[in-house]
Design an enzyme around this catalytic site. Structure first.
Site, PDB file in Angstrom:
ATOM      1  N   HIS A 139       0.900  -1.030   0.095  1.00  0.00           N
ATOM      2  CA  HIS A 139       0.288   0.050  -0.058  1.00  0.00           C
ATOM      3  C   HIS A 139       0.917   1.287  -0.056  1.00  0.00           C
ATOM      4  O   HIS A 139       1.738   1.404   0.901  1.00  0.00           O
ATOM      5  CB  HIS A 139      -0.995   0.112   1.226  1.00  0.00           C
ATOM      6  CG  HIS A 139      -1.973   0.984   0.992  1.00  0.00           C
ATOM      7  ND1 HIS A 139      -3.270   0.451   1.288  1.00  0.00           N
ATOM      8  CD2 HIS A 139      -2.027   2.165   0.881  1.00  0.00           C
ATOM      9  CE1 HIS A 139      -4.030   1.786   1.189  1.00  0.00           C
ATOM     10  NE2 HIS A 139      -3.646   2.615   0.961  1.00  0.00           N
ATOM     11  N   LEU A 140       0.760   1.949  -0.980  1.00  0.00           N
ATOM     12  CA  LEU A 140       1.384   3.212  -1.209  1.00  0.00           C
ATOM     13  C   LEU A 140       1.417   4.087   0.135  1.00  0.00           C
ATOM     14  O   LEU A 140       0.232   4.327   0.402  1.00  0.00           O
ATOM     15  CB  LEU A 140       1.200   3.925  -2.516  1.00  0.00           C
ATOM     16  CG  LEU A 140       1.596   5.360  -2.969  1.00  0.00           C
ATOM     17  CD1 LEU A 140       3.251   5.332  -3.481  1.00  0.00           C
ATOM     18  CD2 LEU A 140       0.753   6.054  -3.840  1.00  0.00           C
ATOM     19  N   HIS A 141       2.584   4.889   0.500  1.00  0.00           N
ATOM     20  CA  HIS A 141       2.295   5.659   1.415  1.00  0.00           C
ATOM     21  C   HIS A 141       3.707   6.622   1.459  1.00  0.00           C
ATOM     22  O   HIS A 141       4.510   6.255   1.270  1.00  0.00           O
ATOM     23  CB  HIS A 141       2.232   5.151   2.829  1.00  0.00           C
ATOM     24  CG  HIS A 141       3.307   4.247   3.141  1.00  0.00           C
ATOM     25  ND1 HIS A 141       3.217   2.966   2.721  1.00  0.00           N
ATOM     26  CD2 HIS A 141       4.278   4.066   4.133  1.00  0.00           C
ATOM     27  CE1 HIS A 141       4.380   2.227   3.211  1.00  0.00           C
ATOM     28  NE2 HIS A 141       5.029   3.003   3.986  1.00  0.00           N
ATOM     29  N   GLN A 142       3.315   7.992   1.630  1.00  0.00           N
ATOM     30  CA  GLN A 142       4.560   9.009   1.616  1.00  0.00           C
ATOM     31  C   GLN A 142       4.886   9.213   2.907  1.00  0.00           C
ATOM     32  O   GLN A 142       3.601   9.912   3.645  1.00  0.00           O
ATOM     33  CB  GLN A 142       4.217   9.984   0.811  1.00  0.00           C
ATOM     34  CG  GLN A 142       5.016  11.087   0.506  1.00  0.00           C
ATOM     35  CD  GLN A 142       5.317  12.185  -0.538  1.00  0.00           C
ATOM     36  OE1 GLN A 142       5.611  11.647  -1.513  1.00  0.00           O
ATOM     37  NE2 GLN A 142       4.630  13.147  -0.428  1.00  0.00           N
TER      38      GLN A 142
END
Length: 181
Positions: A139-142
């Site tokens: 899951h993409l996260h910045q």
């Protein structure tokens, strides 16, 4: 300190002069607790968090396509993550709307952290894939990590320990309250 009077002992039972700063909450991170074992969205913490109440999920702000949440295992106080609601793994999978909102929320996270904690700098980035260092690659996260001059003291370098001066729930309340200020 007299080594004979030290309460601590080395690996073979001899007293040493080291003081200990116990951080048992870090063991959950080391063991990978709450970390998904596969790419499924059913076990993904970034998919579960939006279904929780904001204080319970440490959510600071909700947008249309993405939300801002405190990192459960922060590098510094106020360490935020901007996550799309959609379960995607790679930046190239974002829609134009998601990419724009992730950028906008990142800018607002920086403004809020400067206002609330007087952050002097930031580390901002995405670790893409397991090989790229992503702890939760599915899951993409910045990351938006606030920094201060001199904040990298001896603890993480020599002691392999981070010290955080504020509880996550207190940090979340402070940031959420100041988000739209």
């Amino acid at each position: 300190m007299d080594p004979a009077r030290s309460a601590h002992q080395d690996g073979i039972g001899r007293p040493d002069e080291l003081e200990r700063l116990w951080t048992p909450y870090r063991m959950a991170y080391i063991r990978g607790e709450n970390k998904p074992t596969g790419p499924s969205s059913q076990e993904c913490p970034f998919c579960r968090v939006p279904g929780l109440e904001d204080p319970d999920g440490l959510v600071v702000h909700r947008g249309e396509t993405a939300y801002v949440v405190l990192n459960l295992y922060p590098y510094s106080s106020g360490h935020l993550m901007v996550c799309p609601y959609r379960h995607i793994a790679d930046w190239t999978e974002t829609t134009d709307e998601e990419a724009v909102e992730i950028g906008r929320l990142t800018k607002e996270a920086m403004r809020t952290l400067r206002r609330v904690s007087r952050a002097e700098g930031f580390n901002i980035g995405m670790n893409q894939g397991t090989a790229g260092g992503a702890g939760i690659a599915a899951h993409l996260h910045q990351h938006v990590v606030p920094r201060w001059v001199g904040d990298a003291n001896f603890m993480p370098i020599i002691g392999h320990t981070k010290t955080l001066p504020q509880l996550l729930t207190d940090t979340r309340e402070l940031l959420a309250g100041a988000w739209d200020a």
